[in-house]
Scaffold this motif. Structure first.
Motif, short mmCIF file in Angstrom:
data_model
loop_
_atom_site.label_atom_id
_atom_site.label_comp_id
_atom_site.label_asym_id
_atom_site.label_seq_id
_atom_site.Cartn_x
_atom_site.Cartn_y
_atom_site.Cartn_z
N ARG A 194 -0.79 0.74 4.92
CA ARG A 194 -2.03 0.64 5.86
C ARG A 194 -1.83 1.40 6.91
NH1 ARG A 194 -2.93 -5.19 7.35
NH2 ARG A 194 -0.65 -5.08 7.28
N GLU A 195 -3.02 2.06 7.45
CA GLU A 195 -2.86 2.83 8.79
C GLU A 195 -1.88 3.66 8.96
OE1 GLU A 195 -3.14 -0.15 11.85
OE2 GLU A 195 -5.08 -1.15 11.04
N ARG A 196 -1.50 4.48 8.04
CA ARG A 196 -0.68 5.51 7.92
C ARG A 196 -1.01 6.59 7.36
NH1 ARG A 196 3.62 5.93 11.72
NH2 ARG A 196 4.13 3.64 12.38
N LYS A 226 0.39 3.51 -6.79
CA LYS A 226 0.45 4.07 -5.38
C LYS A 226 -0.72 3.80 -4.55
CE LYS A 226 0.04 7.92 -7.64
NZ LYS A 226 -0.01 7.32 -9.08
N SER A 227 -2.06 3.71 -4.79
CA SER A 227 -2.96 3.46 -4.17
C SER A 227 -2.87 1.96 -3.41
CB SER A 227 -4.25 3.46 -5.07
OG SER A 227 -4.45 4.87 -5.52
N SER A 228 -2.57 1.12 -4.30
CA SER A 228 -2.46 -0.32 -3.62
C SER A 228 -1.34 -0.29 -2.64
CB SER A 228 -1.95 -1.39 -4.89
OG SER A 228 -3.05 -1.46 -5.74
N LEU A 229 -0.32 0.48 -2.88
CA LEU A 229 0.70 0.51 -1.76
C LEU A 229 0.34 1.17 -0.33
CD1 LEU A 229 3.72 0.47 -1.03
CD2 LEU A 229 3.91 2.94 -2.16
N LEU A 230 -0.70 2.32 -0.59
CA LEU A 230 -1.02 2.84 0.58
C LEU A 230 -2.10 1.89 1.40
CD1 LEU A 230 -1.26 6.51 -0.16
CD2 LEU A 230 0.74 5.35 0.68
N ARG A 231 -2.85 1.42 0.48
CA ARG A 231 -3.79 0.34 1.05
C ARG A 231 -3.72 -0.76 1.71
NH1 ARG A 231 -6.50 4.14 -2.05
NH2 ARG A 231 -8.52 4.80 -1.62
N ALA A 232 -2.85 -1.47 0.92
CA ALA A 232 -2.61 -3.02 1.08
C ALA A 232 -1.02 -3.27 1.74
CB ALA A 232 -2.77 -3.92 -0.04
N GLY A 233 -0.13 -2.43 1.32
CA GLY A 233 1.22 -2.36 1.79
C GLY A 233 1.43 -1.59 3.16
N ASP A 285 -6.63 -7.18 1.03
CA ASP A 285 -5.75 -7.87 0.15
C ASP A 285 -4.54 -7.93 0.53
OD1 ASP A 285 -8.04 -8.19 -1.72
OD2 ASP A 285 -7.77 -6.36 -2.60
N ALA A 286 -4.17 -7.60 1.68
CA ALA A 286 -2.61 -7.49 1.96
C ALA A 286 -1.86 -8.68 1.87
CB ALA A 286 -2.74 -7.02 3.62
#
Length: 240
Positions: free
Chosen positions: A157-159, A148-155, A114-115
């Protein structure tokens, strides 16, 4: 952003991936400067510049020109390339799909796929990106529903970053090792500004080829205290 391999692109897959591929080539010919060093030469964040060459969505013209400036390219040439890509992308037929997901995720969290619909958190994403580049361990704290979860998954990412509810901060402080790891490695996810809220409402719809009427958007933003409203609830008010 040194050390992070970019996903492969297919220039024949469409104007967005073609432009991204050309930007990557320009950066390579400039000696492959890190996105952090490119950000220091422009007014754009490192993650914003990185996303411009990701091939997931068409970057804005100012971002492309900043990318080009940082790599020593010719602005006039690249503005023409961007306009051509934008015209081709706008002319691409949109297939109506009754099973297609709505542009607003409502109460559901954003996932990596969803990025291209994740907007309104550029400043927070950039702060977290910079923190993650500097430290081996970073945590983002925020109340339930702050995104928070959306930030890490779609914002981001890969960190390697963890998300923790703000009311658990006290529990983390009970462990000396964790406290030491979190010192100077914490980012707080607070309320969004009105401009960020507007972006989170309007831009996902635009990315899906839809239009949010100005009156509808303004009514939504003025009808409640969105600054203190959980982000998923705010987004759900614009979902079918």
């Amino acid at each position: 952003m040194a050390g992070c391999a970019e996903n492969p692109l297919d220039p024949g897959a469409g104007p967005v991936q073609r432009l991204a591929s050309e930007l990557r080539k320009l950066r390579s010919e400039a000696g492959s400067p890190t996105y952090r060093s490119m950000a220091q030469r422009t007014h754009q964040g490192a993650s914003t510049l990185s996303q411009a060459a990701a091939g997931e969505r068409l970057p804005t013209l100012p971002v492309v020109l900043a990318y080009v400036q940082a790599c020593g390219g010719h602005p006039e040439e690249w503005e023409e390339r961007w306009r051509q890509a934008a015209a081709e992308a706008a002319a691409e037929p949109r297939v109506e799909d009754e099973k297609a997901k709505p542009p607003h995720r409502g109460l559901a969290r954003f996932e990596p796929a969803d990025a291209d619909l994740f907007f309104g958190c550029d400043e927070l994403t950039e702060r977290l990106f910079q923190q993650a580049c500097l430290r081996r361990f970073t945590a983002v704290f925020g109340p339930s529903g702050s995104g928070k979860s959306s930030l890490l998954r779609a914002g981001l990412r890969e960190r390697v970053v963890i998300a923790v509810r703000a009311d658990f901060l006290g529990h983390c402080a009970q462990h000396p090792g964790l406290t030491a790891a979190l010192r100077d490695g914490t980012v707080l996810a607070g309320p969004m500004s009105r401009d960020e809220l507007r972006e989170a409402v309007v831009k996902p719809a635009q990315a899906a080829g839809l239009i949010v009427e100005r009156a509808c958007c303004m009514t939504s933003l003025h009808s409640g205290n969105w600054a203190s409203c959980p982000l998923p609830v705010m987004r759900s008010s614009h979902s079918p």
